[in-house]
Design a protein around this motif. Structure first.
Motif, PDB file in Angstrom:
ATOM      1  N   THR A  47      39.674  54.683  32.022  1.00  0.00           N
ATOM      2  CA  THR A  47      40.816  53.994  32.612  1.00  0.00           C
ATOM      3  C   THR A  47      41.338  52.986  31.615  1.00  0.00           C
ATOM      4  N   SER A 123      34.249  56.253  39.101  1.00  0.00           N
ATOM      5  CA  SER A 123      35.443  56.471  38.296  1.00  0.00           C
ATOM      6  C   SER A 123      36.624  55.653  38.800  1.00  0.00           C
ATOM      7  N   GLY A 124      37.372  55.079  37.876  1.00  0.00           N
ATOM      8  CA  GLY A 124      38.563  54.337  38.242  1.00  0.00           C
ATOM      9  C   GLY A 124      39.696  55.249  38.666  1.00  0.00           C
ATOM     10  N   ALA A 127      40.688  56.570  43.076  1.00  0.00           N
ATOM     11  CA  ALA A 127      41.679  56.156  44.060  1.00  0.00           C
ATOM     12  C   ALA A 127      42.900  57.067  44.050  1.00  0.00           C
ATOM     13  N   TRP A 394      41.652  37.836  35.107  1.00  0.00           N
ATOM     14  CA  TRP A 394      41.561  38.889  36.107  1.00  0.00           C
ATOM     15  C   TRP A 394      40.547  38.513  37.191  1.00  0.00           C
ATOM     16  N   ASP A 395      39.471  37.912  36.756  1.00  0.00           N
ATOM     17  CA  ASP A 395      38.445  37.480  37.688  1.00  0.00           C
ATOM     18  C   ASP A 395      38.980  36.381  38.603  1.00  0.00           C
ATOM     19  N   ARG A 399      39.826  36.279  42.770  1.00  0.00           N
ATOM     20  CA  ARG A 399      39.280  35.305  43.713  1.00  0.00           C
ATOM     21  C   ARG A 399      40.364  34.394  44.279  1.00  0.00           C
ATOM     22  N   ARG A 408      51.201  42.511  33.374  1.00  0.00           N
ATOM     23  CA  ARG A 408      51.945  43.694  32.969  1.00  0.00           C
ATOM     24  C   ARG A 408      51.269  44.864  33.649  1.00  0.00           C
ATOM     25  N   PHE A 409      52.074  45.775  34.132  1.00  0.00           N
ATOM     26  CA  PHE A 409      51.502  46.886  34.870  1.00  0.00           C
ATOM     27  C   PHE A 409      52.172  48.171  34.428  1.00  0.00           C
ATOM     28  N   ARG A 421      49.851  49.382  45.896  1.00  0.00           N
ATOM     29  CA  ARG A 421      48.694  48.552  45.586  1.00  0.00           C
ATOM     30  C   ARG A 421      49.034  47.060  45.517  1.00  0.00           C
ATOM     31  N   SER A 428      44.820  47.281  46.712  1.00  0.00           N
ATOM     32  CA  SER A 428      43.740  46.867  45.813  1.00  0.00           C
ATOM     33  C   SER A 428      44.230  45.893  44.746  1.00  0.00           C
ATOM     34  N   LEU A 429      45.540  45.817  44.523  1.00  0.00           N
ATOM     35  CA  LEU A 429      46.043  44.888  43.507  1.00  0.00           C
ATOM     36  C   LEU A 429      46.869  43.764  44.135  1.00  0.00           C
ATOM     37  N   ARG A 431      47.313  40.774  44.443  1.00  0.00           N
ATOM     38  CA  ARG A 431      46.820  39.499  43.932  1.00  0.00           C
ATOM     39  C   ARG A 431      47.702  38.335  44.379  1.00  0.00           C
TER      40      ARG A 431
END
Lengths: 512, 331, 312
Positions: A47, A123-124, A127, A394-395, A399, A408-409, A421, A428-429, A431
């Motif tokens: 990934t 595996s990434g 999904a 990212w961590d 949180r 950037r995506f 997402r 899952s994203l 944020r």
């Protein structure tokens, strides 16, 4: 005397080494510089962008990306979809060979996807194909996927590289990542990690034999070094130059600079679970304070264009007119006044410093953050750039400790991948920790239907809601994919950022 | 120190000077430069200060070294520009003209040219001196206080304490310093204080070894033995007798370490872990300049020169001081 | 002598434990986990959970530490980011790092020691002043800056040398050509500090009584310098070179990045970036071991230069 001799010997060797001819470059070898070290070539695990791109040279999938990222047949000659959108049946070509001389059959396809679907494998990519309920081998050249529910972008998941079942079972998953064997146009010859990887053309490729006999891939992390290598002729083709370096190649006859839009979206995001970024007025003021329209073209230059939508220009639905008109406009005075009011209301605490988080591996985003901080300070909001390693950021994002951030995506060409997402409450994203029932419903509906018009309409609604009304994210720029190459390299066109288009259904690169 | 590196008050406006301030600052500059010249070339200036023989001797020795004197002037100028940056820099270091963000070559308007945001490099280099000196001094302060304390304890108490402390420091030192700083910054996060800590805790071995060896020499001297005999506390002996006697060697080492710290910070900037933008720090500017090395070499040359000249001056000053003070102790 | 070597080698054990403990604690404090970094925007809670389980991150702190130490010693430690064993990855890089270090050392010794000796002999001459000034500049320039300037001059402006990458073993032509620029860039600091130290060590020795005596007895000046003074000055010089060499293996990181050199230092940076704990652990431990070993070699070298020193 002895020492003099040593010095002399040393000097001779040095001079001999310096003046011997520069390594002969033949026109069947292409040397390319890539931005990071390749660590693992298992197509089921990769990934990480560089791994994924290099693996795409070695492995082929059931279907492939053709011109304008449309899906075209790959190893599968043809496929049919049942009316309810739950069954996909693929007809595999006969005589597709792996690098070890064995024929690719439906069993290999089944094995490839079952491996990715196994939760323990981690595996990434899982999904993207999680909607698969069952994989059935009908005969050697026919395979049927049954989905648990309709999933419109399913076909994009069929681009994953097919691995040889017998080989993987014999040597194990880890070894596959080191000594990959696929059915792609190139096979791995030599891999000196951290230094270079040598690929050679696979003569029995099912579609076309590459014009290039050898491809050498060299990881050169420092962009300045990569620019120097291009100039000195050490590499034929480089992928990650910064704006400043690109300028010097643009008007140079020895080089070609090719661009393609839509390699990803750079955007600014806000956290909805912490103050004061959860306040609409605050977000509005921040966006008003910064002259994005003016600075983005100057900072990104050829590397990007001003974005108003989260979706790349190559992807539907195209609603950028509306989004542009309704985007927050630069208005320093209004912003300053809003900040005043917010401070008076106590929404902005007295000791508040707006920290803007950005990954230090994205120089253009750091530059935007830099200008943004300057502008915010001028508008009366204390702010600081916090450029840090992606891992740390990212961590913290996960949180929910970050209020304002740049990201950037990049993803596959289907709006679902780009929006679901990020904006679905349990995405899952997500944020931004954004929650909106309408948006949830629209995203869910768009996934279920395969009616193009209906999907366009739903995604338009989502985009208008999150970008212009709720100001969850502020799109900054669509990254442009840029290839800089020596003039003699022919037929290399950027297009899809998920692969290196040396040999594709539409291209076969060669050197003059 | 905190006040000194307080960089947040920098953005005052596009032009941060008025004609009066320019006059005041230029007159001050001239006076300071003149004073320095007198200091250097009039050798007997300090001969009237009879109070301290050691000081006089040192000064006499120092006076012999031309390099040391030049370094001293250059450093004085750098300090001066660091303190006076808001008054002598012709433009704001951070203000950006959003409609014209582009680099321009050095000219009479912008002496060192402008960077890719159109900011005046001369002003940014001046402001950068604050960061370089501030971070350099603070890091050495952290480094010295930790190293000296450990060295004092190890040398004075000897035996087990000595062995354990010195062994631990050796272990700490065997981790490559750049990697250690990198890991510490990753753990603590970026930011000026964290960079100071990261640079400050690496390379402890220099200070502690030096202090320890001096303490070992002094410990057996008569006055220390006498002090101990009359019952002075260990703490008092260490700080009253031992430390003052090692101060000259420590100053020399500290001078040399400042240069090294500035280089380490620049190196960390190269790895993307330097001072946060838009603060103008030399390492960060140099790193950004690389991108434009071909078309706009001035973007890297001037910050690079600033680093080289500053570090060079600290090194030359350190050499001169070493010659002037007792040279033997540092070997 | 033999017992001394054994004792010094035993010292590696506490170093290993100490360094590994320090690293482990720091890496524990570093935010971010390899699973979510590797997954990037493909992140899902299930995938993170599966990877953490796979890498053994769900175990408690001390168990992970001992497991890692044990696996490192038995050579079974697996990297997370690179799909390989840590020792395998490092051993390949170690050759590149050591080659770079040795060639830089060679250049530094060949340039610095003669310069230092001449400067000391002709104290205060033009040569002395200029060479020492250049040497002082040499330790004041950021090494990565020197590297980039070298690339620009020697492979773009006058294209005679390849600008980056590893070209093969040191004895092959291509290998040597690729080595020249990085090793020169890396040796600048060492040349500078060694020549300064050689000069001052020589000056110190030349003041000693026995040299003054020898001179007054009419022993030829050249003989005095080479036979007596230089030999005695070698001890501080070698100590310095040893220290520099040991530092160099770790400090070469910046040069390795500029020249895209596949060395251990760059690997360690990459490992920190990807939070690849086992690899951080392994690569930095190897660099520490290298440091201790080089220091041991330097100590042993003393004995050969000056037999009067003996180790009990």
């Amino acid at each position: 005397m002895k020492k003099n001799f040593l010095v002399l010997l040393f000097l001779t060797v040095f001079l001999a080494a310096s003046f011997s001819t520069v390594m002969a470059q033949d026109n069947e070898t292409l040397v390319m510089g890539i931005e990071d070290e390749i660590s693992n070539l298992d197509p089921g695990e990769t990934t990480i962008s560089v791994n994924e791109r290099v693996a795409s040279l070695i492995f082929d999938g059931l279907v492939e990306y053709g011109e304008n990222n449309r899906i075209v047949p790959g190893i599968a000659e043809d496929w049919t979809v049942s009316d309810d959108g739950l069954e996909y049946t693929f007809d595999i070509r006969e005589g597709v060979m792996f690098h070890n001389g064995e024929e690719l059959t439906a069993e290999d396809v089944q094995y490839t996807y079952e491996r990715i679907l196994d939760p323990d494998f981690g595996s990434g990519l899982r999904a993207k194909v999680a909607s698969i309920d069952d994989i059935e081998v009908i005969d050697d050249y026919t395979v049927k996927f049954t989905l648990s529910e309709p999933y419109a972008p399913f076909i994009l998941g069929m681009t994953f590289g097919i691995v040889p079942k017998a080989y993987v079972e014999e040597i194990g998953d880890e070894e596959l990542g080191r000594n990959p064997i696929g059915a792609g146009p190139f096979k791995l010859e030599e891999w000196d990690t951290g230094n270079r990887m040598i690929l050679s053309a696979f003569g029995d490729h099912w579609n076309k034999v590459p014009n290039l006999k050898t491809v050498i891939i060299r990881p050169i992390t420092e962009t300045a070094t990569q620019a120097m290598e291009l100039r000195s002729g050490g590499i034929d083709f480089g992928v990650n130059l910064d704006v400043g370096q690109l300028d010097s190649f643009m008007n140079n006859d020895d080089f070609k600079v090719k661009t393609a839009a839509g390699a990803g979206i750079n955007f600014l995001g806000f956290n909805f679970e912490m103050g004061p970024t959860d306040e609409l007025k605050f977000r509005q003021a921040v966006l008003e304070a910064v002259p994005f329209d003016q600075m983005i073209p100057q900072i990104f230059g050829v590397k990007g264009e001003r974005a108003y939508s989260m979706l790349p220009p190559t992807l539907w639905p195209d609603d950028s007119e509306y989004l542009k008109e309704n985007a927050v406009k630069f208005n320093k005075e209004a912003a300053a006044q809003k900040f005043e009011e917010l401070k008076a209301d106590g929404v902005i605490p007295d000791d508040y410093v707006a920290e803007i988080y950005v990954s230090n591996s994205r120089p253009n985003q750091v530059k935007i953050a830099e200008v943004m901080v300057t502008a915010l300070n001028q508008a009366g909001l204390d702010s600081e750039v916090n450029s840090m390693e992606f891992g740390t950021m990212w961590d913290m994002l996960g949180r929910g400790e970050i209020g304002i951030f740049f990201l950037r995506f990049v993803s596959d060409p289907d709006p679902d991948y780009w929006l679901y997402r990020f904006f679905k409450s349990d995405g899952s994203l997500n944020r931004a920790f954004y929650e909106n029932d309408d948006v949830d419903q629209w995203l869910e509906d768009a996934r279920m239907t395969s009616d193009q018009e209906e999907r366009e309409e739903l995604y338009t609604k989502v985009l208008r809601k999150v970008i212009t009304e709720d100001l969850v994210f502020h799109p900054l720029a669509h990254s442009t994919q840029i290839y800089v190459m020596q003039d003699e390299v022919q037929g290399l066109e950027p297009g899809n950022s998920l692969l290196i288009p040396l040999v594709t259904p539409t291209a076969n690169v060669y050197k003059e | 120190m905190q006040l000194y590196i307080n960089y947040k008050n920098w953005i005052i406006g596009d032009k941060i000077w008025s004609s009066l301030e320019v006059q005041v600052s230029s007159i001050t500059s001239v006076i300071i430069i003149l004073a320095l010249l007198i200091l250097i070339f009039k050798k007997d200036l300090f001969s009237s200060f009879k109070e301290n023989d050691l000081f006089q001797k040192t000064w006499k020795e120092f006076n012999k070294s031309l390099g040391g004197k030049i370094a001293l002037i250059v450093l004085a100028l750098i300090f001066y520009s660091a303190f006076m940056a808001p008054f002598i820099s012709p433009y704001s270091p951070n203000a950006i003209d959003y409609s014209n963000m582009n680099y321009t070559a050095p000219s009479s308007v912008h002496w060192f040219g402008t960077d890719d945001f159109g900011r005046d490099i001369f002003s940014r280099v001046l402001y950068g001196a604050r960061i370089a000196l501030g971070v350099g001094f603070a890091a050495v302060l952290v480094n010295a206080s930790l190293g000296v304390t450990l060295g004092l304890i190890a040398g004075y108490y000897g035996g087990k304490a000595d062995m354990i402390i010195m062994r631990l420091i050796e272990i700490w030192n065997s981790i490559p310093f750049i990697l250690l700083a990198l890991a510490i910054i990753s753990a603590l996060g970026k930011g000026m204080i964290n960079i100071i800590i990261a640079v400050g805790v690496t390379g402890l071995i220099n200070f502690s070894r030096l202090t320890r060896s001096i303490v070992l020499q002094i410990k057996e001297k008569e006055y220390v033995l006498a002090a101990r005999a009359i019952g002075s506390s260990d703490f008092r002996i260490l700080f009253k007798h031992v430390l003052p006697n090692s101060i000259s060697s420590l100053i020399v080492l500290a001078t040399l370490r400042i240069g090294i710290s500035i280089l380490v910070v620049a190196g960390l900037s190269f790895l993307g872990l330097g001072i946060q933008p838009p603060t103008s720090a030399w390492g960060t500017m140099l790193n950004r300049g690389q991108e434009y090395l071909i078309q706009a070499p001035w973007m890297s040359i001037f910050p690079g020169l600033a680093i080289i000249i500053t570090v060079l001056s600290f090194n030359m000053l350190g050499d001169a001081l070493r010659d002037a003070l007792d040279p033997r102790q540092l070997d | 002598m033999f017992a001394y070597i054994i004792k010094r080698l035993l010292w590696l054990i506490p170093v290993l434990i100490g360094v590994s403990l320090i690293l482990f604690v720091i890496m524990e404090m570093v935010p971010g986990d390899p699973a979510s970094i590797m997954l990037g925007t493909n992140i899902t809670p299930e995938a993170v959970e599966a990877l953490n389980e796979k890498f053994g991150f769900n175990e408690p702190f001390h168990i992970r530490y001992f497991l890692m130490l044990k696996n490192f010693i038995t050579g079974e430690l697996d990297s997370i980011y690179y799909n390989d064993q840590v020792l395998n990855i490092i051993s390949r890089r170690l050759t590149a790092t050591i080659e770079l270090g040795i060639l830089s050392l060679l250049i530094a010794v060949l340039v610095a020691i003669p310069t230092g000796v001449i400067a000391a002999v002709k104290k205060n001459s033009i040569f002395d002043l200029i060479s020492m000034f250049i040497a002082t500049i040499g330790i004041s320039v950021p090494a990565f800056f020197t590297g980039i300037i070298f690339i620009y001059i020697f492979s773009v402006y006058i294209p005679i040398l390849p600008s980056s990458g590893y070209g093969g073993r040191i004895w092959t032509l291509s290998g040597l050509r690729h080595l020249i620029l990085p090793s020169f860039a890396l040796s600048t600091v060492m040349i500078a500090s060694t020549s300064r130290l050689t000069r001052s060590a020589m000056l110190d020795i030349m003041k000693e009584d026995y040299l003054v005596t020898a001179r007054s007895k009419g022993v030829a000046e050249k003989k005095i310098i080479l036979k007596h003074a230089f030999r005695n000055a070698l001890i501080p010089i070698i100590t310095n070179i040893g220290n520099q060499l040991a530092m160099m293996f770790g400090g070469a990181i910046l040069i390795e990045s500029v020249f895209a050199w596949p060395g251990v230092g760059r690997l360690a940076v990459k490992a920190v970036e990807y939070r690849d704990q086992p690899l951080v652990f392994g690569s930095i431990l190897i660099l520490s071991i290298l440091y201790v070993t080089v220091n041991l070699l330097v100590d042993l070298l003393y004995v050969f230069i000056n037999p009067r020193i003996s180790y009990k």
